[in-house]
Design an enzyme around this catalytic site. Structure first.
Site, PDB file in Angstrom:
ATOM      1  N   GLY A 243       5.287   6.793 -12.390  1.00 48.19           N
ATOM      2  CA  GLY A 243       4.486   7.663 -11.517  1.00 48.19           C
ATOM      3  C   GLY A 243       3.316   6.885 -10.927  1.00 48.19           C
ATOM      4  O   GLY A 243       2.818   5.935 -11.539  1.00 48.19           O
TER       5      GLY A 243
ATOM      6  N   GLY B  73       9.279  10.926  -7.265  1.00 46.61           N
ATOM      7  CA  GLY B  73       8.618   9.621  -7.108  1.00 46.61           C
ATOM      8  C   GLY B  73       8.724   8.717  -8.326  1.00 46.61           C
ATOM      9  O   GLY B  73       7.983   7.749  -8.441  1.00 46.61           O
TER      10      GLY B  73
ATOM     11  N   PHE C  38       0.849  -1.194   0.000  1.00 49.69           N
ATOM     12  CA  PHE C  38       0.000   0.000   0.000  1.00 49.69           C
ATOM     13  C   PHE C  38       0.884   1.243   0.000  1.00 49.69           C
ATOM     14  O   PHE C  38       0.822   2.086   0.871  1.00 49.69           O
ATOM     15  CB  PHE C  38      -0.955  -0.038   1.208  1.00 49.69           C
ATOM     16  CG  PHE C  38      -2.162   0.836   1.028  1.00 49.69           C
ATOM     17  CD1 PHE C  38      -3.002   0.681  -0.069  1.00 49.69           C
ATOM     18  CD2 PHE C  38      -2.458   1.821   1.950  1.00 49.69           C
ATOM     19  CE1 PHE C  38      -4.110   1.496  -0.250  1.00 49.69           C
ATOM     20  CE2 PHE C  38      -3.563   2.640   1.781  1.00 49.69           C
ATOM     21  CZ  PHE C  38      -4.389   2.479   0.681  1.00 49.69           C
TER      22      PHE C  38
ATOM     23  N   GLU D  76      12.663   3.743  -8.397  1.00 54.59           N
ATOM     24  CA  GLU D  76      12.345   2.585  -7.552  1.00 54.59           C
ATOM     25  C   GLU D  76      12.836   2.873  -6.133  1.00 54.59           C
ATOM     26  O   GLU D  76      13.633   3.787  -5.920  1.00 54.59           O
ATOM     27  CB  GLU D  76      13.059   1.343  -8.087  1.00 54.59           C
ATOM     28  CG  GLU D  76      12.645   0.937  -9.486  1.00 54.59           C
ATOM     29  CD  GLU D  76      11.169   0.585  -9.584  1.00 54.59           C
ATOM     30  OE1 GLU D  76      10.681  -0.193  -8.763  1.00 54.59           O
ATOM     31  OE2 GLU D  76      10.499   1.106 -10.485  1.00 54.59           O
TER      32      GLU D  76
ATOM     33  N   LYS E  71       7.376  -5.856 -11.185  1.00 51.15           N
ATOM     34  CA  LYS E  71       8.041  -6.474 -12.336  1.00 51.15           C
ATOM     35  C   LYS E  71       8.875  -7.687 -11.947  1.00 51.15           C
ATOM     36  O   LYS E  71       9.115  -8.575 -12.755  1.00 51.15           O
ATOM     37  CB  LYS E  71       9.033  -5.460 -12.964  1.00 51.15           C
ATOM     38  CG  LYS E  71       8.392  -4.294 -13.615  1.00 51.15           C
ATOM     39  CD  LYS E  71       9.356  -3.135 -13.695  1.00 51.15           C
ATOM     40  CE  LYS E  71       9.240  -2.316 -12.440  1.00 51.15           C
ATOM     41  NZ  LYS E  71       9.380  -0.909 -12.558  1.00 51.15           N
TER      42      LYS E  71
ATOM     43  N   LYS F 240      11.765  -4.944 -17.832  1.00 51.10           N
ATOM     44  CA  LYS F 240      10.667  -4.629 -18.756  1.00 51.10           C
ATOM     45  C   LYS F 240      10.924  -5.283 -20.115  1.00 51.10           C
ATOM     46  O   LYS F 240       9.995  -5.740 -20.787  1.00 51.10           O
ATOM     47  CB  LYS F 240      10.522  -3.111 -18.890  1.00 51.10           C
ATOM     48  CG  LYS F 240      10.002  -2.467 -17.605  1.00 51.10           C
ATOM     49  CD  LYS F 240      10.187  -0.961 -17.613  1.00 51.10           C
ATOM     50  CE  LYS F 240       9.636  -0.343 -16.334  1.00 51.10           C
ATOM     51  NZ  LYS F 240      10.037   1.063 -16.167  1.00 51.10           N
TER      52      LYS F 240
END
Ligand code: HSE
Length: 339
Positions: free
Chosen positions: A316, A207, A8, A210, A125, A225
């Site tokens: 973001g 932000g 969260f 990572e 990821k 990715k």
């Protein structure tokens, strides 16, 4: 649809905000009225079969640093896998921070969800980069849906666009800027003459980076990715070991200036051709891949359609949350809007 969120942080909170802000429209347009039945963070969880109060979740997270202190719903120190399996959710959103040093918690969350018959949306990821084939098999075996469009391009439909293009045409190769943090750093070094450390500090403050920004600057985030893209779109059973990776940590400012003088820009580029490669490359200034700030750009070279490029924000919290919402709606519609 009942949703459990594990992790969260920035993305998890942006997602619940988005669900609250758009609730009227989501119900009108899609008949979608999700309930968050579990939110799990590092210190515990908040649980409610009727659906958690989103305002209370956000308020308590901001004041106490955890949702575990919400009166009546909060529980400290939970067994995440047990909560995932027993909270009654239809879908798990995996939004814990990506850490290659410790992929196991996220992998265990996904496996617990699959085994308990939950569909999964992952924005993390790492589990995909290290265990994609096994996870996909487990999802198929348990007949649940596994979506992860937010892992590549955040809110941009990078994977969906490529999958659509690959249906009627053939993707010959891909060149892409897939990391917002490094693009921001290189852009600020060029535009404002900042040094690497100052530009990185800005990217962290905004932000984009990572939790451990070395994954961004050393090219590992882009490589993850690349692996996901190669598996999903190009049908390659690739892992991180198959990607040749270089980052931008040691890139001298002079290289950026020399490239600029020749009408070129330095970007951290992912190249998916015969080989999978990530590293700093010069590209044509003002060309399709020359995106500013933290944007991403993906250029597909198609056998018949030529070059197709998608550009836009690729990092973001709220941007990534829109990717999660797209996956949730995709699952909702695939289920025939049933649960
Ligand atoms: N740190 C990543 C980036 C976040 O900068 O692109 C999105 O994956």
């Amino acid at each position: 649809m009942k949703i459990a969120i594990v992790g969260f942080g920035v993305v998890g909170q942006a997602l619940v905000r988005l669900l609250r802000e758009r609730s009227g429209e989501l119900y009108r347009r899609h008949g979608f009225a999700p309930r968050i039945v579990a939110a799990i963070d590092t210190r515990g969880a908040a649980l409610s079969a009727q659906g958690l109060d989103i305002a209370a979740l956000l308020r308590t997270k901001a004041s106490d640093g955890t949702v575990a202190t919400i009166p009546d719903c909060g529980v400290s120190r939970v067994d995440n896998e047990q909560v995932i399996a027993e909270c009654g959710a239809h879908v798990l959103v995996e939004a814990t921070p990506s850490s290659l040093r410790d992929p196991q918690p996220a992998i265990r969350h996904l496996k617990a969800a699959f085994r308990a018959g939950l569909h999964v949306v992952s924005v993390n990821k790492v589990p995909l980069a290290v265990a994609f084939p096994g996870l996909r098999e487990l999802a198929d075996y348990n007949r649940v849906m596994f979506r992860f469009s937010g892992t590549v391009g955040a809110g941009l439909p990078v994977l969906a666009l490529a999958q659509q293009c690959a249906l009627g045409d053939e993707i010959l190769s891909v060149r892409a800027v897939l990391n917002g943090t490094t693009n921001y750093i290189l852009w600020r070094m060029h535009e404002a003459g900042l040094d690497f450390a100052a530009a990185l500090a800005e990217a962290v403050r905004l932000g984009y980076a990572e939790t451990d920004p070395s994954a961004d600057v050393d090219g590992v985030d882009t490589a993850m990715k690349t692996v996901i893209f190669a598996n999903v779109v190009l049908d390659r059973a690739a892992t991180l070991a198959d990607v040749q990776v270089a980052g931008i940590r040691d890139l001298p400012r002079e290289r950026i200036a020399t490239a600029a003088a020749a009408g070129r820009r330095v970007k951290l580029l992912a190249e998916l051709g015969e080989k999978l490669r990530v590293g700093p490359q010069e590209i044509e200034a003002h060309g399709p891949l020359d995106v500013p700030a933290n944007l991403n750009a993906v250029s597909l070279s198609l056998r018949h359609g030529g070059e197709v490029t998608l550009r836009g924000p690729g990092a973001g919290g709220v941007e990534t949350a829109t990717g999660v919402l797209r996956d949730l709606l995709d699952i909702w519609h695939a289920l025939g809007s049933a649960p």
